[in-house]
Scaffold this motif. Structure first.
Motif, mmCIF file in Angstrom:
data_model
loop_
_atom_site.group_PDB
_atom_site.id
_atom_site.type_symbol
_atom_site.label_atom_id
_atom_site.label_comp_id
_atom_site.label_asym_id
_atom_site.label_seq_id
_atom_site.Cartn_x
_atom_site.Cartn_y
_atom_site.Cartn_z
ATOM 1 N N HIS A 16 17.127 55.766 29.915
ATOM 2 C CA HIS A 16 18.090 55.013 30.713
ATOM 3 C C HIS A 16 19.422 55.384 30.976
ATOM 4 C CE1 HIS A 16 15.245 51.250 29.753
ATOM 5 N NE2 HIS A 16 14.659 52.283 30.639
ATOM 6 N N TRP A 17 19.690 55.608 32.177
ATOM 7 C CA TRP A 17 21.057 55.725 32.792
ATOM 8 C C TRP A 17 21.358 57.346 32.549
ATOM 9 C CZ3 TRP A 17 21.504 52.064 28.397
ATOM 10 C CH2 TRP A 17 21.298 50.862 28.649
ATOM 11 N N LEU A 18 20.377 58.001 32.418
ATOM 12 C CA LEU A 18 20.757 59.343 32.297
ATOM 13 C C LEU A 18 19.878 60.121 33.034
ATOM 14 C CD1 LEU A 18 20.601 59.436 28.343
ATOM 15 C CD2 LEU A 18 22.551 59.103 29.737
ATOM 16 N N GLY A 19 20.249 61.404 33.381
ATOM 17 C CA GLY A 19 19.628 62.437 34.079
ATOM 18 C C GLY A 19 19.469 63.988 33.424
ATOM 19 N N ALA A 20 19.195 64.821 34.004
ATOM 20 C CA ALA A 20 18.552 66.057 33.257
ATOM 21 C C ALA A 20 20.125 66.467 32.529
ATOM 22 C CB ALA A 20 18.423 67.083 34.285
ATOM 23 N N LEU A 45 17.184 57.650 38.949
ATOM 24 C CA LEU A 45 18.423 58.075 38.173
ATOM 25 C C LEU A 45 19.282 59.282 38.718
ATOM 26 C CD1 LEU A 45 16.854 57.535 34.565
ATOM 27 C CD2 LEU A 45 18.821 56.097 35.598
ATOM 28 N N ASP A 46 18.969 59.574 40.048
ATOM 29 C CA ASP A 46 19.840 60.662 40.687
ATOM 30 C C ASP A 46 20.625 59.626 41.590
ATOM 31 O OD1 ASP A 46 20.855 62.327 42.564
ATOM 32 O OD2 ASP A 46 18.914 62.998 43.295
ATOM 33 N N GLY A 47 21.917 59.822 41.166
ATOM 34 C CA GLY A 47 22.894 58.934 41.698
ATOM 35 C C GLY A 47 23.265 59.235 43.302
ATOM 36 N N ASP A 48 22.637 60.290 43.879
ATOM 37 C CA ASP A 48 22.934 60.805 45.248
ATOM 38 C C ASP A 48 21.652 60.296 46.067
ATOM 39 O OD1 ASP A 48 25.263 62.143 44.883
ATOM 40 O OD2 ASP A 48 24.042 64.048 44.221
ATOM 41 N N ASP A 49 20.708 59.484 45.425
ATOM 42 C CA ASP A 49 19.531 58.961 46.173
ATOM 43 C C ASP A 49 19.812 57.832 46.523
ATOM 44 O OD1 ASP A 49 17.087 58.313 47.254
ATOM 45 O OD2 ASP A 49 16.038 58.457 45.179
ATOM 46 N N PRO A 50 19.911 57.365 48.082
ATOM 47 C CA PRO A 50 20.219 56.142 48.679
ATOM 48 C C PRO A 50 19.251 55.202 48.142
ATOM 49 C CG PRO A 50 19.515 57.436 50.334
ATOM 50 C CD PRO A 50 19.735 58.410 49.104
ATOM 51 N N GLU A 51 18.036 55.390 48.070
ATOM 52 C CA GLU A 51 16.805 54.521 47.714
ATOM 53 C C GLU A 51 16.360 54.296 46.195
ATOM 54 O OE1 GLU A 51 13.602 55.845 50.117
ATOM 55 O OE2 GLU A 51 14.856 55.419 51.868
ATOM 56 N N ARG A 52 17.330 54.966 45.406
ATOM 57 C CA ARG A 52 17.096 55.057 43.980
ATOM 58 C C ARG A 52 16.855 53.661 43.207
ATOM 59 N NH1 ARG A 52 20.745 53.328 40.785
ATOM 60 N NH2 ARG A 52 22.863 53.170 41.655
ATOM 61 N N ALA A 53 17.509 52.568 43.615
ATOM 62 C CA ALA A 53 17.467 51.189 42.962
ATOM 63 C C ALA A 53 15.814 50.745 43.375
ATOM 64 C CB ALA A 53 18.236 50.387 43.687
ATOM 65 N N SER A 54 14.902 51.386 43.996
ATOM 66 C CA SER A 54 13.772 50.673 44.406
ATOM 67 C C SER A 54 12.735 51.561 43.716
ATOM 68 C CB SER A 54 13.359 50.825 46.028
ATOM 69 O OG SER A 54 13.376 52.197 46.433
ATOM 70 N N LYS A 55 12.997 52.532 43.016
ATOM 71 C CA LYS A 55 12.056 53.237 42.244
ATOM 72 C C LYS A 55 11.402 52.508 41.052
ATOM 73 C CE LYS A 55 13.089 56.725 44.777
ATOM 74 N NZ LYS A 55 12.287 57.156 45.979
ATOM 75 N N THR A 56 9.987 52.937 40.676
ATOM 76 C CA THR A 56 9.256 52.426 39.730
ATOM 77 C C THR A 56 8.924 53.282 38.728
ATOM 78 O OG1 THR A 56 7.198 52.933 40.818
ATOM 79 C CG2 THR A 56 8.486 50.864 41.608
ATOM 80 N N PRO A 161 23.058 53.665 37.054
ATOM 81 C CA PRO A 161 22.293 52.076 36.697
ATOM 82 C C PRO A 161 20.714 52.259 37.070
ATOM 83 C CG PRO A 161 24.239 51.780 38.222
ATOM 84 C CD PRO A 161 24.141 53.262 38.206
ATOM 85 N N GLU A 162 20.152 51.782 36.011
ATOM 86 C CA GLU A 162 18.771 51.606 35.968
ATOM 87 C C GLU A 162 18.185 50.791 36.839
ATOM 88 O OE1 GLU A 162 15.557 53.642 34.060
ATOM 89 O OE2 GLU A 162 17.658 53.635 33.591
#
Length: 246
Positions: A16-20, A45-56, A161-162
């Motif tokens: 959680h909260w981490l990337g590569a 967990l890609d901070g540049d993805d505007p839709e990241r909060a919807s990922k499952t 954020p997760e």
């Protein structure tokens, strides 16, 4: 007698909260050992993805499969998946759906989840994402042993954020072949003897460990983020596990 393979394919997946980026120091040592090792950032967990909060979790499992495919992994040359902490849910899904593509799974201060598991079942539906909590709060949940002030500052600055859906989704598993995948537990904040005792006792967090058919354990005493506190030793443990053929 244990035999090895010279150039294992290793995919590193942080929690959680981490990337590569979380694996940078570990990768330095793994590439020195001539492994085909890469780290990936899970969807959400890609901070540049505007839709990241919807990922499952399904999105995350699909992304791991995409990386596996891009690397040319096959039944003849399966990959070693290295899952830290909360990456255990999507990796468990991949093992359930494509066990033939996984040579070995290495759980880093983590372990397989059981079917029906939900990381945070009580968080409200309206919560879109869960930011990294204060370190005082985090330290009550996971050991920060071995992390310098500089490392904690970097953690805070780069944490993403997760996504809420990842935390609320139930992990549904149906294929017992996942339990036949060769498995290494790298035990850091909890000693292996205690982990195995908890597994045998049916503790919810560790119960699935008792169902693994081919298991070995490595003790690497430190906190919950050994990729920062003991990167060289963690790389050595991963390399050793990935190179095993039994």
């Amino acid at each position: 007698m244990t035999t090895t393979t010279s150039s294992p394919i290793i995919i590193l997946i942080a929690g959680h909260w981490l990337g590569a980026w979380a694996w940078d120091e570990v990768l330095e040592h793994l590439t020195t050992d001539h492994s085909r090792a890469i780290a990936m950032t899970l969807p959400g967990l890609d901070g540049d993805d505007p839709e990241r909060a919807s990922k499952t979790l399904d999105d995350q499992a699909a992304a791991i499969l995409d990386v596996i495919t891009q690397l040319g992994v096959s039944e003849d040359q399966p990959a070693t998946l290295v899952a830290h902490s909360g990456a255990n849910a999507p990796v468990s899904l991949v093992m359930d759906r494509y066990p033939e593509l996984v040579h070995r799974v290495v759980w880093v201060d983590s372990g397989p989840v059981a079917t029906g598991s939900v990381f945070a079942p009580n968080i409200p539906e309206e919560l879109e994402e869960l930011p990294l909590p204060s370190f005082d709060v985090l330290a009550q949940q996971a050991s920060l042993e071995g992390l310098s002030a500089e490392v904690l500052e970097r953690f805070r600055a780069r944490a993403v954020p997760e996504p809420g859906p990842v935390l609320r989704q139930s992990v549904e598993l149906t294929n017992d072949a996942r339990r036949k995948v060769r498995t290494t537990l790298v035990c850091c904040s909890i000693p292996s003897a205690q982990v195995l005792d908890l597994a045998r006792a049916g503790h919810a967090m560790f119960a699935e460990v008792a169902n693994i058919e081919h298991l070995d354990v490595i003790d690497l005493p430190t906190g919950h983020w050994p990729m920062w506190s003991r990167p060289r030793d963690l790389a050595k443990a991963i390399q050793s596990a990935a190179s095993r053929t039994n």
